[in-house]
Design an enzyme around this catalytic site. Structure first.
Site, PDB file in Angstrom:
ATOM      1  N   TYR A   8     -21.478  -0.217 -33.150  1.00 46.48           N
ATOM      2  CA  TYR A   8     -21.460   0.710 -34.280  1.00 46.48           C
ATOM      3  C   TYR A   8     -20.525   0.248 -35.395  1.00 46.48           C
ATOM      4  O   TYR A   8     -20.275   0.986 -36.342  1.00 46.48           O
ATOM      5  CB  TYR A   8     -21.040   2.106 -33.816  1.00 46.48           C
ATOM      6  CG  TYR A   8     -22.067   2.800 -32.938  1.00 46.48           C
ATOM      7  CD1 TYR A   8     -23.263   2.186 -32.585  1.00 46.48           C
ATOM      8  CD2 TYR A   8     -21.841   4.078 -32.453  1.00 46.48           C
ATOM      9  CE1 TYR A   8     -24.194   2.813 -31.784  1.00 46.48           C
ATOM     10  CE2 TYR A   8     -22.779   4.727 -31.645  1.00 46.48           C
ATOM     11  CZ  TYR A   8     -23.942   4.081 -31.311  1.00 46.48           C
ATOM     12  OH  TYR A   8     -24.867   4.697 -30.516  1.00 46.48           O
ATOM     13  N   LYS A  63     -19.886  -4.555 -19.135  1.00 45.60           N
ATOM     14  CA  LYS A  63     -21.001  -5.465 -18.793  1.00 45.60           C
ATOM     15  C   LYS A  63     -20.503  -6.899 -18.865  1.00 45.60           C
ATOM     16  O   LYS A  63     -21.141  -7.787 -19.450  1.00 45.60           O
ATOM     17  CB  LYS A  63     -22.178  -5.221 -19.744  1.00 45.60           C
ATOM     18  CG  LYS A  63     -23.491  -5.890 -19.313  1.00 45.60           C
ATOM     19  CD  LYS A  63     -24.042  -5.369 -18.012  1.00 45.60           C
ATOM     20  CE  LYS A  63     -25.380  -6.019 -17.682  1.00 45.60           C
ATOM     21  NZ  LYS A  63     -25.875  -5.630 -16.338  1.00 45.60           N
ATOM     22  N   ASP A 122     -24.653  -0.607 -15.607  1.00 47.45           N
ATOM     23  CA  ASP A 122     -25.879  -0.137 -14.977  1.00 47.45           C
ATOM     24  C   ASP A 122     -25.593   0.521 -13.628  1.00 47.45           C
ATOM     25  O   ASP A 122     -26.154   1.570 -13.295  1.00 47.45           O
ATOM     26  CB  ASP A 122     -26.916  -1.259 -14.851  1.00 47.45           C
ATOM     27  CG  ASP A 122     -26.316  -2.610 -14.510  1.00 47.45           C
ATOM     28  OD1 ASP A 122     -25.096  -2.780 -14.624  1.00 47.45           O
ATOM     29  OD2 ASP A 122     -27.083  -3.517 -14.127  1.00 47.45           O
ATOM     30  N   ASP A 148     -21.325   6.199 -25.872  1.00 48.12           N
ATOM     31  CA  ASP A 148     -22.283   7.127 -26.479  1.00 48.12           C
ATOM     32  C   ASP A 148     -23.319   7.550 -25.448  1.00 48.12           C
ATOM     33  O   ASP A 148     -23.653   8.742 -25.305  1.00 48.12           O
ATOM     34  CB  ASP A 148     -22.955   6.436 -27.664  1.00 48.12           C
ATOM     35  CG  ASP A 148     -23.706   7.406 -28.566  1.00 48.12           C
ATOM     36  OD1 ASP A 148     -23.640   8.630 -28.326  1.00 48.12           O
ATOM     37  OD2 ASP A 148     -24.363   6.947 -29.514  1.00 48.12           O
TER      38      ASP A 148
END
Length: 333
Positions: free
Chosen positions: A123, A171, A204, A228
């Site tokens: 963002y 990640k 995940d 988010d």
């Protein structure tokens, strides 16, 4: 007396904002409101999405309560909310999610607080368009300084509020550089707060764990986009966006907000649920040191939520927005 910048917003914003004001007045909370607006309504009236008067008020009062805002399409803004967060370096997006008696949920015993880095990541707005090759790039910017600030904020919150564990969602197995920055920052914060248990999980797996055994989590910290997504997931575990609070906090300014949309389809019908904005306002009171007032109103709200007939339609009742607010007022002890 605390002077608060009040941003009613668009759609149902003015209705739920009025409900919160009425409850605060009945509880004799020592605040006074300085109203300034932004978004679609303001643009329609003045041609400005973010008026200078709003900036002046924010910079004077340093604390704001904001209803849902509509960003008009095609007016040059990706998001008014993102613009405010980046302008004032409101790097902490604080999103609690807790199961509440009376609010329907598949789960029980959930009490999670999510810290989302609020100004960087995908963002940050670093986008490239290669028209010749038909390729669009979005750069996920993660700085060492930004990672350290959000990770330390999560651990400091855990220590202050008697929390036991912080989980970093990342990640790093694929996104090597930003992942390592976050892992290093979290490990550094963990060393500063050795009384707090620390773990990290790949994003995940984190999502799977949240829907299979959410009660294992306490405080979660992560980057902007992951945060988010996870914050809405956590809201879904405890009843939805209409019942959870949100705060955008920097070193010297804080904006507390309802995290749901402006719901133009029900605007003006008097049926909107003000719980999310009220809970955000209670976070604001705690931020201001008004813990006693916050606890008193929270108890009245929870008593209201226990009785469906006192609630709005989305919670199984038939009360209007103002009737719901009056029920909270009636339950003030």
């Amino acid at each position: 007396m605390h002077t608060i910048t009040l941003i009613p917003g668009d759609g149902i914003g003015p209705e739920i904002t009025r409900a919160v004001q009425d409850i605060f007045a009945a509880a004799q909370v020592p605040v006074q409101w300085e109203e300034q607006n932004a978004g679609q309504t303001t643009f329609d009236q003045s041609g400005e999405l973010l008026p200078q008067a709003l900036f002046d008020s924010l910079e004077k009062n340093r604390v704001a309560l904001k209803g849902p805002i509509t960003t008009p399409v095609g007016k040059g803004f990706r998001s008014i909310n993102v613009s405010l967060r980046q302008k004032y370096d409101l790097y902490q997006n604080l999103r609690p999610a807790k199961t509440t008696e009376g609010i329907s949920s598949r789960y029980s015993g959930i009490d999670i607080v999510l810290f989302r880095e609020n100004t960087e990541g995908l963002y940050a707005g670093l986008e490239l368009w290669d028209e010749h090759h038909g390729i669009g790039d979005s750069i996920a910017r993660v700085s060492v300084a930004g990672a350290r600030k959000i990770c330390r904020a999560a651990f400091a919150y855990a220590a202050k509020h008697g929390r036991k564990k912080v989980t970093l969602a990342h990640k790093a197995n694929i996104l090597k550089v930003p992942g390592k920055i976050m892992l290093d920052a979290a490990a550094e914060a963990a060393r500063e707060f050795p009384q707090i248990q620390y773990e990290d999980k790949i994003i995940d797996n984190m999502c799977m764990q949240l829907v299979t055994k959410p009660e294992q989590f306490d405080v979660i910290v992560t980057t902007n986009l992951f945060g988010d997504i996870l914050s809405d997931l956590c809201a879904g575990l405890v009843g939805g966006l209409g019942v959870v609070s949100g705060a955008n906090i920097g070193d010297d300014m804080a904006i507390f907000e309802a995290v749901h949309g402006s719901a133009p389809d029900i605007a003006g019908k008097g049926i909107a649920n003000p719980t999310a904005l009220l809970r955000s306002a209670l976070l604001m009171l705690e931020h201001l040191g008004e813990k006693e007032a916050a606890t008193r109103i929270e108890n009245a709200l929870n008593e209201t939520l226990r009785h469906k007939e006192q609630c709005t339609g989305d919670l199984g009742g038939a009360a209007s927005t103002q009737q719901f607010a009056q029920n909270v007022i009636n339950n003030l002890k």
